[in-house]
Design a protein around this motif. Structure first.
Motif, PDB file in Angstrom:
ATOM      1  N   THR A 192       9.414 -31.033  -2.238  1.00  0.00           N
ATOM      2  CA  THR A 192       8.049 -30.711  -1.829  1.00  0.00           C
ATOM      3  C   THR A 192       7.548 -29.570  -2.698  1.00  0.00           C
ATOM      4  OG1 THR A 192       8.813 -31.155   0.405  1.00  0.00           O
ATOM      5  CG2 THR A 192       6.598 -30.247   0.163  1.00  0.00           C
ATOM      6  N   THR A 193       6.360 -29.719  -3.203  1.00  0.00           N
ATOM      7  CA  THR A 193       5.801 -28.644  -4.023  1.00  0.00           C
ATOM      8  C   THR A 193       4.622 -28.020  -3.307  1.00  0.00           C
ATOM      9  OG1 THR A 193       4.348 -30.171  -5.178  1.00  0.00           O
ATOM     10  CG2 THR A 193       6.481 -29.721  -6.186  1.00  0.00           C
ATOM     11  N   GLY A 194       4.451 -26.759  -3.581  1.00  0.00           N
ATOM     12  CA  GLY A 194       3.310 -26.061  -2.997  1.00  0.00           C
ATOM     13  C   GLY A 194       2.585 -25.296  -4.083  1.00  0.00           C
ATOM     14  N   ARG A 195       1.278 -25.408  -4.053  1.00  0.00           N
ATOM     15  CA  ARG A 195       0.485 -24.684  -5.053  1.00  0.00           C
ATOM     16  C   ARG A 195      -0.166 -23.473  -4.408  1.00  0.00           C
ATOM     17  NH1 ARG A 195      -0.431 -26.136  -9.978  1.00  0.00           N
ATOM     18  NH2 ARG A 195       0.048 -28.236 -10.641  1.00  0.00           N
ATOM     19  N   PRO A 196      -0.204 -22.374  -5.111  1.00  0.00           N
ATOM     20  CA  PRO A 196      -0.901 -21.217  -4.560  1.00  0.00           C
ATOM     21  C   PRO A 196      -2.394 -21.504  -4.454  1.00  0.00           C
ATOM     22  CG  PRO A 196      -0.198 -20.795  -6.796  1.00  0.00           C
ATOM     23  CD  PRO A 196       0.372 -22.106  -6.426  1.00  0.00           C
ATOM     24  N   VAL A 197      -2.937 -21.289  -3.302  1.00  0.00           N
ATOM     25  CA  VAL A 197      -4.360 -21.594  -3.119  1.00  0.00           C
ATOM     26  C   VAL A 197      -5.177 -20.338  -2.844  1.00  0.00           C
ATOM     27  CG1 VAL A 197      -4.013 -23.958  -2.334  1.00  0.00           C
ATOM     28  CG2 VAL A 197      -3.923 -22.083  -0.684  1.00  0.00           C
ATOM     29  N   ALA A 198      -4.519 -19.256  -2.553  1.00  0.00           N
ATOM     30  CA  ALA A 198      -5.297 -18.048  -2.294  1.00  0.00           C
ATOM     31  C   ALA A 198      -4.407 -16.830  -2.406  1.00  0.00           C
ATOM     32  CB  ALA A 198      -5.893 -18.114  -0.889  1.00  0.00           C
ATOM     33  N   HIS A 199      -5.042 -15.734  -2.650  1.00  0.00           N
ATOM     34  CA  HIS A 199      -4.332 -14.475  -2.483  1.00  0.00           C
ATOM     35  C   HIS A 199      -5.162 -13.635  -1.524  1.00  0.00           C
ATOM     36  CE1 HIS A 199      -6.832 -14.241  -6.124  1.00  0.00           C
ATOM     37  NE2 HIS A 199      -7.178 -13.059  -5.674  1.00  0.00           N
ATOM     38  N   VAL A 200      -4.482 -13.094  -0.550  1.00  0.00           N
ATOM     39  CA  VAL A 200      -5.196 -12.355   0.485  1.00  0.00           C
ATOM     40  C   VAL A 200      -4.515 -11.013   0.704  1.00  0.00           C
ATOM     41  CG1 VAL A 200      -5.972 -14.425   1.688  1.00  0.00           C
ATOM     42  CG2 VAL A 200      -3.768 -13.408   2.271  1.00  0.00           C
ATOM     43  N   ARG A 201      -5.301 -10.109   1.233  1.00  0.00           N
ATOM     44  CA  ARG A 201      -4.738  -8.804   1.601  1.00  0.00           C
ATOM     45  C   ARG A 201      -4.931  -8.627   3.096  1.00  0.00           C
ATOM     46  NH1 ARG A 201      -6.294  -2.769  -0.667  1.00  0.00           N
ATOM     47  NH2 ARG A 201      -5.751  -1.652   1.257  1.00  0.00           N
ATOM     48  N   ARG A 202      -3.884  -8.204   3.729  1.00  0.00           N
ATOM     49  CA  ARG A 202      -3.961  -7.947   5.158  1.00  0.00           C
ATOM     50  C   ARG A 202      -3.462  -6.530   5.421  1.00  0.00           C
ATOM     51  NH1 ARG A 202      -6.777 -11.581   4.822  1.00  0.00           N
ATOM     52  NH2 ARG A 202      -6.645 -13.646   5.782  1.00  0.00           N
ATOM     53  N   ASP A 203      -4.144  -5.853   6.353  1.00  0.00           N
ATOM     54  CA  ASP A 203      -3.785  -4.475   6.697  1.00  0.00           C
ATOM     55  C   ASP A 203      -3.352  -4.414   8.163  1.00  0.00           C
ATOM     56  OD1 ASP A 203      -4.568  -3.300   4.137  1.00  0.00           O
ATOM     57  OD2 ASP A 203      -6.596  -3.886   4.739  1.00  0.00           O
ATOM     58  N   LEU A 204      -2.414  -3.528   8.391  1.00  0.00           N
ATOM     59  CA  LEU A 204      -1.915  -3.362   9.752  1.00  0.00           C
ATOM     60  C   LEU A 204      -1.784  -1.872  10.046  1.00  0.00           C
ATOM     61  CD1 LEU A 204      -0.556  -4.572  12.341  1.00  0.00           C
ATOM     62  CD2 LEU A 204       1.615  -4.409  11.099  1.00  0.00           C
ATOM     63  N   GLU A 205      -2.365  -1.468  11.184  1.00  0.00           N
ATOM     64  CA  GLU A 205      -2.237  -0.073  11.616  1.00  0.00           C
ATOM     65  C   GLU A 205      -1.245  -0.010  12.776  1.00  0.00           C
ATOM     66  OE1 GLU A 205      -3.626   2.618  10.296  1.00  0.00           O
ATOM     67  OE2 GLU A 205      -4.722   1.471   8.775  1.00  0.00           O
ATOM     68  N   ILE A 206      -0.221   0.790  12.625  1.00  0.00           N
ATOM     69  CA  ILE A 206       0.765   0.943  13.706  1.00  0.00           C
ATOM     70  C   ILE A 206       0.656   2.383  14.211  1.00  0.00           C
ATOM     71  CG2 ILE A 206       3.191   0.697  14.350  1.00  0.00           C
ATOM     72  CD1 ILE A 206       3.533  -0.909  11.731  1.00  0.00           C
ATOM     73  N   PRO A 207       0.059   2.575  15.384  1.00  0.00           N
ATOM     74  CA  PRO A 207      -0.164   3.961  15.835  1.00  0.00           C
ATOM     75  C   PRO A 207       1.055   4.520  16.572  1.00  0.00           C
ATOM     76  CG  PRO A 207      -1.257   2.429  17.311  1.00  0.00           C
ATOM     77  CD  PRO A 207      -0.546   1.593  16.295  1.00  0.00           C
ATOM     78  N   GLN A 208       1.266   5.785  16.375  1.00  0.00           N
ATOM     79  CA  GLN A 208       2.181   6.598  17.185  1.00  0.00           C
ATOM     80  C   GLN A 208       3.568   5.975  17.388  1.00  0.00           C
ATOM     81  OE1 GLN A 208       1.335   9.833  18.208  1.00  0.00           O
ATOM     82  NE2 GLN A 208      -0.255   9.353  16.722  1.00  0.00           N
ATOM     83  N   ILE A 209       4.314   5.871  16.316  1.00  0.00           N
ATOM     84  CA  ILE A 209       5.724   5.511  16.465  1.00  0.00           C
ATOM     85  C   ILE A 209       6.567   6.630  15.873  1.00  0.00           C
ATOM     86  CG2 ILE A 209       5.355   3.005  16.387  1.00  0.00           C
ATOM     87  CD1 ILE A 209       6.346   3.128  13.449  1.00  0.00           C
ATOM     88  N   ARG A 210       7.824   6.627  16.272  1.00  0.00           N
ATOM     89  CA  ARG A 210       8.746   7.574  15.657  1.00  0.00           C
ATOM     90  C   ARG A 210       9.599   6.779  14.657  1.00  0.00           C
ATOM     91  NH1 ARG A 210       9.091  12.452  18.463  1.00  0.00           N
ATOM     92  NH2 ARG A 210       8.073  12.373  20.484  1.00  0.00           N
ATOM     93  N   LEU A 211       9.585   7.234  13.421  1.00  0.00           N
ATOM     94  CA  LEU A 211      10.270   6.456  12.379  1.00  0.00           C
ATOM     95  C   LEU A 211      11.757   6.309  12.649  1.00  0.00           C
ATOM     96  CD1 LEU A 211       8.523   7.714   9.148  1.00  0.00           C
ATOM     97  CD2 LEU A 211       8.335   5.457  10.194  1.00  0.00           C
ATOM     98  N   TRP A 212      12.358   7.341  13.256  1.00  0.00           N
ATOM     99  CA  TRP A 212      13.785   7.230  13.541  1.00  0.00           C
ATOM    100  C   TRP A 212      14.060   6.106  14.530  1.00  0.00           C
ATOM    101  CZ3 TRP A 212      17.293   8.986  10.577  1.00  0.00           C
ATOM    102  CH2 TRP A 212      17.121  10.188   9.885  1.00  0.00           C
ATOM    103  N   GLU A 213      13.076   5.926  15.360  1.00  0.00           N
ATOM    104  CA  GLU A 213      13.306   4.969  16.437  1.00  0.00           C
ATOM    105  C   GLU A 213      12.851   3.568  16.083  1.00  0.00           C
ATOM    106  OE1 GLU A 213      11.113   6.693  19.562  1.00  0.00           O
ATOM    107  OE2 GLU A 213      12.329   8.502  19.658  1.00  0.00           O
ATOM    108  N   ALA A 214      11.951   3.483  15.127  1.00  0.00           N
ATOM    109  CA  ALA A 214      11.337   2.192  14.833  1.00  0.00           C
ATOM    110  C   ALA A 214      12.346   1.069  14.631  1.00  0.00           C
ATOM    111  CB  ALA A 214      10.428   2.315  13.631  1.00  0.00           C
ATOM    112  N   PRO A 215      13.445   1.302  13.939  1.00  0.00           N
ATOM    113  CA  PRO A 215      14.347   0.197  13.684  1.00  0.00           C
ATOM    114  C   PRO A 215      14.932  -0.426  14.943  1.00  0.00           C
ATOM    115  CG  PRO A 215      14.869   2.059  12.292  1.00  0.00           C
ATOM    116  CD  PRO A 215      13.888   2.528  13.299  1.00  0.00           C
ATOM    117  N   SER A 216      15.166   0.422  15.931  1.00  0.00           N
ATOM    118  CA  SER A 216      15.899  -0.101  17.082  1.00  0.00           C
ATOM    119  C   SER A 216      15.002  -0.398  18.282  1.00  0.00           C
ATOM    120  CB  SER A 216      17.000   0.895  17.472  1.00  0.00           C
ATOM    121  OG  SER A 216      16.392   2.154  17.701  1.00  0.00           O
ATOM    122  N   ARG A 217      13.760  -0.121  18.162  1.00  0.00           N
ATOM    123  CA  ARG A 217      12.920  -0.349  19.323  1.00  0.00           C
ATOM    124  C   ARG A 217      12.104  -1.631  19.151  1.00  0.00           C
ATOM    125  NH1 ARG A 217      12.784   4.670  22.106  1.00  0.00           N
ATOM    126  NH2 ARG A 217      14.949   5.258  21.928  1.00  0.00           N
TER     127      ARG A 217
END
Lengths: 501, 301
Positions: A476-501
């Motif tokens: 199966t072949t797939g051709r690129p049909v678009a390039h898009v940019r998506r943004d995500l805001e993640i409020p108020q997390i603790r980086l130490w905890e992010a992996p395990s929560r």
């Protein structure tokens, strides 16, 4: 012209050994790219074939340079003891004679070799005429003219060997990825630095040649060569002006509206020390990693797949402190790119998850503090195009964007192998039995600057043999049909905890 | 007839070293001009400037009426150049060298080329790099005379050649260059003396003097004066008398401005006690040594 032919005949008469070496190396080059690659395979990988082809290419270029050096040194422009400078040579005739020999025994033989390679791979040379012309221009600009200019300003092979060693060392030091590094930086806009460098090299080298033969003022020629080299090095080391160019460069102009694709924070995702990047390939995160931000890519409609290409992470801490990774490439291959002091992006689980890992340095800056994290992802959206059924032993079948394909060597080591041959390169994603085989490459190795006029995909299917056994193989072949940019805001997390929560 | 070679304030500097300094040289048409000087005097650099192998730092040189910097194929077809340190196309045989060069010269004379190959006893089918130094120089000369050039420029052609080869070389040159202007630089003053019509003496990049050979030889004399007792040098010792040497009863010196009518009288005036005066002509080699020594003394002073 009569004098040029007279000198040409003399050069052919006395340079037949290096001419023969060039012709022999060209023949080996053509053979190595025409023969079935399974001949070169050792074990379960294509490394043997790749090494052999690289070696043959290197020796061919060395043979060219040796012939050019011998040719130029027959009537050296550099120095003050040459026989020809006190004889009634016309410098234009002399330069024309040298050019004629190079065109006859290097350009023409290489063109014939390219045509033979195309024909042997069942491809039409006439349809690849533009590519063939481009390859001629490329080898002339990159390999032939600079070598001739170098020979015209030196008096011994040792000087050329020294100069080339310096260039290679500088290239290794400043551009360790070589042309792939260029693609990594520039994506599909890599032709800009490539062709700009080639054009400057060609123009500078030609200017040096003409100047040397006309005036034999070597110090000025050295100055020009040094200037040209510095400009080319600066261009090759330059990074795209900004992420906008980098983003645009990675994609074709095709586009499609895919508003459904979106990002979400997935705190529950557990990569468990690594990620799956294939049906059976598990890549471990390197030690020393301190945290990650797992992100889910959602919203695929049927027949649509997404690949995250570039990621930017910005961490906003209290009291206005912030840290940004800048745009980074997301690829499993980034695992080998040195200690984790910044951020890296890992694609896993069939491109549904993106794990942004954050290194020690930024983590310590925001340790135990609640932060907000902004993640921007630039993605390629693929749409499934064709599905083709292949059986081992059957003749080639044409698959759009991939070329003429067949399944080879069901019983050989590492078998079976999917072999596809094409005269053009295009960023096509290939899935076998629904599992990605090759990503849509934004760094095509094929084309004008490649080592062969034929792009050959030669991939082992051994790791998914159980999926088809003796049955048909679905490509199966797939051709690129678009390039898009998506943004995500993640409020108020603790980086130490992010992996395990 | 204008001079085939004419320079005006010609200078060449290599970094901080001045190899040729403000050289005014005129080589008369039809002359055999010997450019002499010690090692490093600037002879080869001068010739390379004339042949447009090097570019002058300042000043001008005209060769066959053309600025040397503009010497092109048309002019080079009229000039024969042989140099001891020129790189020859070693892979060629003598025969191929002559056949290869023929189309470059409209005035190429096959019979003359063949005649010289015979006279020089050159092996036609042997490559140049298999030839002895003398043979290579003869091959270079043959290839430079076969088109009957108007001007022949030879840079140290005798270096490393044995006496027989030198003789053959000069014979070949003179027999076929009758009336041609020849500029030759050489250390071999005895050979130069035998056929040069003009001499230029280069020292430290400067042309110290240049004149016809006949007047030069006439001008220099080795003078020996015999006394009954040891002579004393007078206060008013003439500047043209150089390298005085005194013994118990002999005074020797070199007179650089000898004149039959005045010099003996001047000696008698300064040395009334002189018993015998002998003024002998000097070979070019001794003239050259005398000039070089007096130059060194004046530099040291």
């Amino acid at each position: 012209m009569r004098q040029a032919l007279h000198i040409f005949r003399k050069d052919v008469r006395f340079l037949w050994p290096p001419i023969l070496v060039v012709l022999a190396m060209t023949a080996i080059f053509a053979w190595s790219r025409s023969v079935d690659p399974s001949r070169f395979i050792r074990g379960n990988t294509g490394v043997g074939a790749t090494n052999l082809l690289d070696t043959v290419s290197s020796f061919l270029v060395l043979a060219w340079w040796y012939l050019i050096a011998c040719l130029i040194y027959k009537e050296q422009p550099a120095g003050d003891r040459q026989f020809w400078v006190t004889r009634p040579y016309s410098w234009k005739s002399l330069l024309a004679a040298k050019t004629l020999l190079i065109v006859t025994f290097i350009n023409a033989s290489f063109l014939i070799s390219d045509i033979a390679i195309l024909s042997a791979n069942g491809l039409s040379p006439s349809k690849a005429a533009a590519n063939l012309l481009g390859r001629q221009l490329a080898i002339t600009a990159i390999f032939l003219l600079p070598a001739a200019a170098l020979a015209a300003t030196t008096r011994h092979l040792a000087y050329i060997a020294f100069a080339l060693s310096v260039v290679l060392l500088l290239n290794l030091f400043f551009n360790p990825g070589g042309s792939e590094g260029l693609y990594h930086l520039w994506g599909r806009l890599a032709w800009i630095p490539e062709w700009t460098t080639a054009a400057i090299l060609a123009a500078g080298s030609f200017a040096v040649l003409a100047w040397q033969y006309a005036s034999r003022r070597t110090p000025i020629s050295w100055t020009i060569l040094a200037g040209v080299s510095a400009i080319c090095a600066a261009i090759l080391m330059a990074k795209p002006v900004g992420p906008a160019i980098a983003l645009q460069s990675h994609f074709p102009s095709a586009s499609a509206d895919v508003p459904e694709v979106r990002l979400s924070f997935a705190p529950g995702a557990h990569p468990k020390g690594g990620i799956m990047i294939g049906p059976s390939k598990f890549v471990q995160f390197p030690p020393g990693m301190h945290g990650w931000v797992p992100i889910r890519i959602n919203g695929f409609s049927p027949g649509v797949q997404v690949k995250a290409d570039l990621v930017k992470v910005t961490i906003h801490g209290p009291q206005g402190t912030s840290w940004s990774s800048g745009w980074i490439h997301s690829s499993p291959s980034t695992q080998s790119r040195g200690p984790i002091e910044w951020a890296q992006a890992w694609i896993g689980d069939e491109n549904r998850f993106l794990y942004v890992t954050i290194g020690k340095q930024p983590l310590e800056s925001f340790q135990s503090q609640p932060v907000s994290v902004s993640v921007s992802v630039a993605m390629t959206v693929f749409r499934t195009e064709t599905a083709t059924q292949l059986m081992s032993g059957e003749p080639d079948r044409s698959i759009a964007g991939v070329g003429n394909c067949s399944v080879r060597g069901m019983n050989a080591p590492g078998s079976p192998w999917l072999l596809c041959r094409s005269a053009e390169s295009s960023p096509v994603r290939v899935d076998v039995q629904g599992i990605p085989l090759i990503e849509a490459s934004y760094a095509p190795k094929w084309g004008i600057f490649a080592q062969s006029p034929v792009s050959r995909l030669y991939e082992s299917l051994a790791d998914r043999r159980s999926l088809f056994n003796e049955g048909p193989i679905y490509i199966t072949t797939g051709r690129p049909v678009a390039h898009v940019r998506r943004d995500l805001e993640i409020p108020q997390i603790r980086l130490w905890e992010a992996p395990s929560r | 007839m204008s001079s085939p070679i004419h320079t005006h304030s010609l200078s060449k500097a290599f970094r901080r070293h001045d190899a040729v300094r403000s050289l005014d040289l005129e080589v008369p048409a039809g002359s055999v001009y010997g450019l002499i000087g010690s090692n490093g005097a600037g002879k080869t650099t001068t010739i390379k400037l004339l042949m447009n192998i090097l570019r002058p730092s300042s000043g001008t040189a005209e060769v066959l009426g053309v600025d040397s910097r503009r010497l092109g194929p048309r002019h080079l077809a009229r000039i024969g150049y042989v140099s001891e340190n020129q790189e020859l196309p070693d892979e060629m045989t003598v025969d191929y060298l002559l056949r290869y060069l023929k189309p470059f010269y409209p005035t190429w004379d096959d019979s003359l080329a063949n005649e010289m190959v015979r006279q020089f006893d050159l092996p036609r089918d042997r490559r140049l790099h298999h030839l002895s130094r003398g043979m290579r120089m003869k091959a270079a000369l043959a290839s430079s005379l076969a088109y009957r050039p108007e001007l022949i420029v030879l840079d140290e052609p005798f270096t490393g050649l044995d006496a027989l080869v030198r003789h053959e070389f000069i014979q070949g040159l003179l027999e076929r260059a009758d009336g041609t202007t020849i500029l030759i630089s050489s250390h071999d003053l005895s050979e130069i003396e035998s056929f040069a019509s003009h001499i230029g003496y280069l020292e430290d990049g400067r042309l110290r003097f240049h004149e016809e050979m006949s007047t030069l030889v006439e001008r220099f004399r080795q003078v020996e004066v015999i006394f009954a007792a040891a002579p004393a040098l007078p206060q008013d010792w003439p500047a043209a008398w150089t390298q005085p040497q005194t013994g118990s009863s002999v005074l020797r010196f070199v007179d650089r401005q000898f004149d039959h009518s005045t010099t003996p009288a001047e000696i008698r005036r300064l040395f009334p006690a002189a018993q015998n005066i002998a003024c002998e002509p000097m070979p070019l080699k001794d003239i050259f040594v005398s000039l070089a020594m007096s130059s060194r003394h004046s530099n040291a002073a």
